[in-house]
Design a protein around this motif. Sequence first.
Motif, PDB file in Angstrom:
ATOM      1  N   PHE A  33     -12.637  -0.496  -3.115  1.00  7.19           N
ATOM      2  CA  PHE A  33     -11.392   0.166  -4.072  1.00  7.19           C
ATOM      3  C   PHE A  33     -11.108   1.655  -3.027  1.00  7.19           C
ATOM      4  CE2 PHE A  33     -14.840  -0.538  -7.808  1.00  7.19           C
ATOM      5  CZ  PHE A  33     -14.437  -1.637  -7.606  1.00  7.19           C
ATOM      6  N   SER A  34      -9.871   2.561  -4.149  1.00  6.67           N
ATOM      7  CA  SER A  34      -9.792   3.287  -2.906  1.00  6.67           C
ATOM      8  C   SER A  34     -10.195   4.711  -2.970  1.00  6.67           C
ATOM      9  CB  SER A  34      -7.957   3.850  -3.531  1.00  6.67           C
ATOM     10  OG  SER A  34      -6.978   3.010  -3.449  1.00  6.67           O
ATOM     11  N   SER A  35     -11.116   4.467  -4.540  1.00  4.08           N
ATOM     12  CA  SER A  35     -12.469   5.750  -4.842  1.00  4.08           C
ATOM     13  C   SER A  35     -13.062   5.733  -3.554  1.00  4.08           C
ATOM     14  CB  SER A  35     -12.477   5.627  -6.160  1.00  4.08           C
ATOM     15  OG  SER A  35     -13.441   4.584  -6.483  1.00  4.08           O
TER      16      SER A  35
ATOM     17  N   PHE B 290       0.990  -0.741   0.029  1.00  4.43           N
ATOM     18  CA  PHE B 290       0.050  -0.262   0.035  1.00  4.43           C
ATOM     19  C   PHE B 290       0.981   1.410  -0.152  1.00  4.43           C
ATOM     20  CE2 PHE B 290      -2.310   2.981   2.527  1.00  4.43           C
ATOM     21  CZ  PHE B 290      -3.626   3.292   1.022  1.00  4.43           C
ATOM     22  N   ASP B 291       1.773   1.611   0.829  1.00  3.84           N
ATOM     23  CA  ASP B 291       3.205   2.577   1.153  1.00  3.84           C
ATOM     24  C   ASP B 291       4.079   2.052   1.660  1.00  3.84           C
ATOM     25  OD1 ASP B 291       2.221   2.539   3.748  1.00  3.84           O
ATOM     26  OD2 ASP B 291       0.636   4.452   3.287  1.00  3.84           O
ATOM     27  N   ALA B 292       4.919   3.309   1.731  1.00  3.64           N
ATOM     28  CA  ALA B 292       6.638   3.161   2.501  1.00  3.64           C
ATOM     29  C   ALA B 292       5.754   1.916   3.952  1.00  3.64           C
ATOM     30  CB  ALA B 292       7.190   3.913   2.742  1.00  3.64           C
ATOM     31  N   LYS B 293       5.023   2.803   4.810  1.00  2.00           N
ATOM     32  CA  LYS B 293       4.810   2.046   5.925  1.00  2.00           C
ATOM     33  C   LYS B 293       4.203   0.908   5.734  1.00  2.00           C
ATOM     34  CE  LYS B 293       6.198   6.272   8.206  1.00  2.00           C
ATOM     35  NZ  LYS B 293       5.706   7.446   9.465  1.00  2.00           N
ATOM     36  N   HIS B 294       3.172   0.737   4.311  1.00  2.00           N
ATOM     37  CA  HIS B 294       2.168  -0.013   5.402  1.00  2.00           C
ATOM     38  C   HIS B 294       1.854  -0.801   4.007  1.00  2.00           C
ATOM     39  CE1 HIS B 294       0.875   3.405   7.117  1.00  2.00           C
ATOM     40  NE2 HIS B 294       0.982   2.217   8.668  1.00  2.00           N
ATOM     41  N   ASP B 295       2.002  -2.643   4.463  1.00  2.00           N
ATOM     42  CA  ASP B 295       1.482  -3.314   2.764  1.00  2.00           C
ATOM     43  C   ASP B 295       0.232  -3.750   3.077  1.00  2.00           C
ATOM     44  OD1 ASP B 295       1.963  -5.143   0.790  1.00  2.00           O
ATOM     45  OD2 ASP B 295       1.744  -7.239   2.352  1.00  2.00           O
ATOM     46  N   VAL B 296      -0.915  -3.052   3.918  1.00  2.00           N
ATOM     47  CA  VAL B 296      -2.375  -3.078   3.710  1.00  2.00           C
ATOM     48  C   VAL B 296      -2.708  -1.808   3.764  1.00  2.00           C
ATOM     49  CG1 VAL B 296      -4.670  -4.031   4.457  1.00  2.00           C
ATOM     50  CG2 VAL B 296      -2.581  -5.590   4.033  1.00  2.00           C
ATOM     51  N   ASP B 297      -4.203  -1.176   3.326  1.00  2.90           N
ATOM     52  CA  ASP B 297      -4.213   0.013   3.572  1.00  2.90           C
ATOM     53  C   ASP B 297      -4.573   0.271   5.109  1.00  2.90           C
ATOM     54  OD1 ASP B 297      -6.222   2.675   4.130  1.00  2.90           O
ATOM     55  OD2 ASP B 297      -6.757   2.333   1.583  1.00  2.90           O
ATOM     56  N   PRO B 298      -4.669   1.404   6.037  1.00  2.85           N
ATOM     57  CA  PRO B 298      -4.834   0.644   7.110  1.00  2.85           C
ATOM     58  C   PRO B 298      -6.389   1.196   7.515  1.00  2.85           C
ATOM     59  CG  PRO B 298      -3.252   2.996   6.889  1.00  2.85           C
ATOM     60  CD  PRO B 298      -3.485   2.031   6.232  1.00  2.85           C
TER      61      PRO B 298
ATOM     62  N   ALA C  31      -9.952  -6.880   4.813  1.00  3.92           N
ATOM     63  CA  ALA C  31      -8.291  -7.081   4.337  1.00  3.92           C
ATOM     64  C   ALA C  31      -7.837  -8.144   4.239  1.00  3.92           C
ATOM     65  CB  ALA C  31      -6.979  -6.208   5.212  1.00  3.92           C
ATOM     66  N   ALA C  32      -7.710  -8.738   5.449  1.00  3.03           N
ATOM     67  CA  ALA C  32      -7.116 -10.183   5.392  1.00  3.03           C
ATOM     68  C   ALA C  32      -8.172 -11.593   3.957  1.00  3.03           C
ATOM     69  CB  ALA C  32      -6.999 -11.350   6.801  1.00  3.03           C
ATOM     70  N   SER C  33      -9.795 -11.754   4.756  1.00  2.00           N
ATOM     71  CA  SER C  33     -10.164 -12.174   3.633  1.00  2.00           C
ATOM     72  C   SER C  33      -9.903 -11.500   1.957  1.00  2.00           C
ATOM     73  CB  SER C  33     -11.293 -11.488   3.928  1.00  2.00           C
ATOM     74  OG  SER C  33     -12.079 -10.575   2.900  1.00  2.00           O
ATOM     75  N   LEU C  34      -9.643 -10.068   2.043  1.00  2.00           N
ATOM     76  CA  LEU C  34      -9.517  -9.688   0.150  1.00  2.00           C
ATOM     77  C   LEU C  34      -7.722 -10.686  -0.006  1.00  2.00           C
ATOM     78  CD1 LEU C  34     -10.405  -6.427   0.440  1.00  2.00           C
ATOM     79  CD2 LEU C  34     -11.389  -8.290  -0.440  1.00  2.00           C
ATOM     80  N   ARG C  35      -6.951 -10.673   0.802  1.00  2.00           N
ATOM     81  CA  ARG C  35      -5.969 -10.972   0.576  1.00  2.00           C
ATOM     82  C   ARG C  35      -5.477 -12.543   0.102  1.00  2.00           C
ATOM     83  NH1 ARG C  35      -1.106  -7.991   1.746  1.00  2.00           N
ATOM     84  NH2 ARG C  35      -0.185  -9.896   3.334  1.00  2.00           N
ATOM     85  N   ARG C  36      -6.719 -13.527   1.058  1.00  2.00           N
ATOM     86  CA  ARG C  36      -6.490 -14.978   0.749  1.00  2.00           C
ATOM     87  C   ARG C  36      -7.647 -14.762  -1.103  1.00  2.00           C
ATOM     88  NH1 ARG C  36      -8.291 -14.708   6.432  1.00  2.00           N
ATOM     89  NH2 ARG C  36     -10.460 -14.892   5.462  1.00  2.00           N
ATOM     90  N   VAL C  37      -8.585 -14.252  -1.297  1.00  2.00           N
ATOM     91  CA  VAL C  37      -8.457 -14.400  -2.496  1.00  2.00           C
ATOM     92  C   VAL C  37      -7.720 -13.294  -3.625  1.00  2.00           C
ATOM     93  CG1 VAL C  37     -10.842 -13.716  -3.870  1.00  2.00           C
ATOM     94  CG2 VAL C  37     -10.889 -13.769  -1.184  1.00  2.00           C
ATOM     95  N   CYS C  38      -7.163 -13.227  -2.893  1.00  2.00           N
ATOM     96  CA  CYS C  38      -6.476 -11.977  -4.297  1.00  2.00           C
ATOM     97  C   CYS C  38      -4.576 -11.625  -3.670  1.00  2.00           C
ATOM     98  CB  CYS C  38      -6.724 -10.439  -4.340  1.00  2.00           C
ATOM     99  SG  CYS C  38      -8.109 -10.414  -5.361  1.00  2.00           S
ATOM    100  N   PRO C  39      -3.942 -13.332  -3.416  1.00  5.77           N
ATOM    101  CA  PRO C  39      -2.632 -13.130  -3.169  1.00  5.77           C
ATOM    102  C   PRO C  39      -1.796 -11.818  -3.985  1.00  5.77           C
ATOM    103  CG  PRO C  39      -3.064 -14.855  -4.165  1.00  5.77           C
ATOM    104  CD  PRO C  39      -4.274 -14.746  -3.596  1.00  5.77           C
ATOM    105  N   ALA C  40      -0.253 -11.633  -3.989  1.00  2.02           N
ATOM    106  CA  ALA C  40       0.272 -11.112  -4.648  1.00  2.02           C
ATOM    107  C   ALA C  40       0.953 -11.053  -5.783  1.00  2.02           C
ATOM    108  CB  ALA C  40       1.613 -10.728  -3.530  1.00  2.02           C
ATOM    109  N   HIS C  41       0.629 -12.482  -5.978  1.00  2.00           N
ATOM    110  CA  HIS C  41       1.152 -12.952  -6.682  1.00  2.00           C
ATOM    111  C   HIS C  41      -0.334 -13.646  -7.896  1.00  2.00           C
ATOM    112  CE1 HIS C  41       5.053 -10.878  -6.657  1.00  2.00           C
ATOM    113  NE2 HIS C  41       5.053 -11.779  -5.371  1.00  2.00           N
ATOM    114  N   ASN C  42      -1.342 -13.069  -7.231  1.00  2.00           N
ATOM    115  CA  ASN C  42      -2.544 -13.822  -7.773  1.00  2.00           C
ATOM    116  C   ASN C  42      -2.373 -14.630  -9.777  1.00  2.00           C
ATOM    117  OD1 ASN C  42      -5.310 -14.737  -8.015  1.00  2.00           O
ATOM    118  ND2 ASN C  42      -5.745 -13.022  -9.901  1.00  2.00           N
ATOM    119  N   LYS C  43      -2.699 -15.501  -9.522  1.00  4.08           N
ATOM    120  CA  LYS C  43      -2.596 -16.471 -11.210  1.00  4.08           C
ATOM    121  C   LYS C  43      -3.875 -16.441 -11.226  1.00  4.08           C
ATOM    122  CE  LYS C  43       2.762 -16.872 -11.924  1.00  4.08           C
ATOM    123  NZ  LYS C  43       3.498 -17.904 -11.994  1.00  4.08           N
ATOM    124  N   VAL C  44      -5.305 -16.302 -10.632  1.00  5.69           N
ATOM    125  CA  VAL C  44      -6.656 -17.110 -10.760  1.00  5.69           C
ATOM    126  C   VAL C  44      -6.657 -16.254 -11.968  1.00  5.69           C
ATOM    127  CG1 VAL C  44      -8.672 -17.986  -9.857  1.00  5.69           C
ATOM    128  CG2 VAL C  44      -6.095 -18.554  -9.258  1.00  5.69           C
TER     129      VAL C  44
END
Length: 327
Positions: free
Chosen positions: A272-274, A215-223, A230-243
């Motif tokens: 979304f950020s928006s 997310f930024d220099a201090k946070h991996d996930v938007d605080p 957030a944890a549920s989204l990370r499970r569905v969409c891992p960092a290198h998602n290929k699904v």
Amino acid sequence: MANIFPLVCSFLFVSSLSSLCSALRVDYYHHTCPHVEEAVTTAVKRAMAADRTVPAALLRMHFHDCFVRGCDGSVLLDSTKKNKAEKEGPANLSLHAFYVIDNAKKAVEEMCPGVVSCADILALAARDVVALSGGPSWEVPKGRKDGRVSEATETIQLPAPTFNFSQLQQSFSQRDLSTVDLVALSGTPTCSATPSGHTLGFSHCSSFQNRIHNFDAKHDVDPSLHPAFAASLRRVCPAHNKVRNAGATMDNTATVFDNAYYKLLLEGKSLFSSDQALLSHPKAKQLVSEFACNEKEFFEAFARSMIKMGSIPGNGQEVRLNCRVVR
């Protein structure tokens, strides 16, 4: 069909939009094609019975049409050998259910040849999917003409899911849409990228990946995200998602038009950020809270804003016989 709040063009006789409403009329086809709305509704109902993604798809399609060149049906045009149409712009690659508009157009042409524009059919279909999903209904001003130009490069004008509030506000104000319109239309269905449409539908990982990884220099996930969400989204969409087609629903009632989007936004459960950006502006945040508490207020505001957005003028000059090609 529940929660119906019929609205008419008189809501919009204000500021610069008053002239638009005088050009578009609720009774535009009263004599030339009196049963056009029934024909469109029938086509929409049939499609919804077979595919639950149709409501979000058609509402998003109408939004994407109106935000590029105005509401002129340009998003419906197919590419040619010499031109890449809006459908092939990055923000539109996931648009689908064009066949619903094709089917509605075919039915209308059998009744009233060469009379009803594809842009009007799309506007009517967008209204129908909202009403048939439990949301409000409204009288659709009609009389749009179909445009002859559709450029994939122009889809860059569409608001992005990473926009901050200033960027969103600028995008909407350029189209004479207010902060109220911005917040109301943000609570409607979409399928992946733009603000308009989050009470229905599904989003691909790419549209919110920025909030759950690096997310930024201090946070991996938007605080601002709720930790469990957030944890549920990370499970569905891992960092290198290929699904392929991995993602998440817009809210926990993703096939029903309601005000759940605003409630979840206040709980830190927006995608979304928006979405989150709405809480960074005092007036927008107040509207989010009001819509979360009062579904009727949201429905009424949404219907007014849809009429207003659907009245963004285009440069249409014809009534297409086939929505995919110019005459």
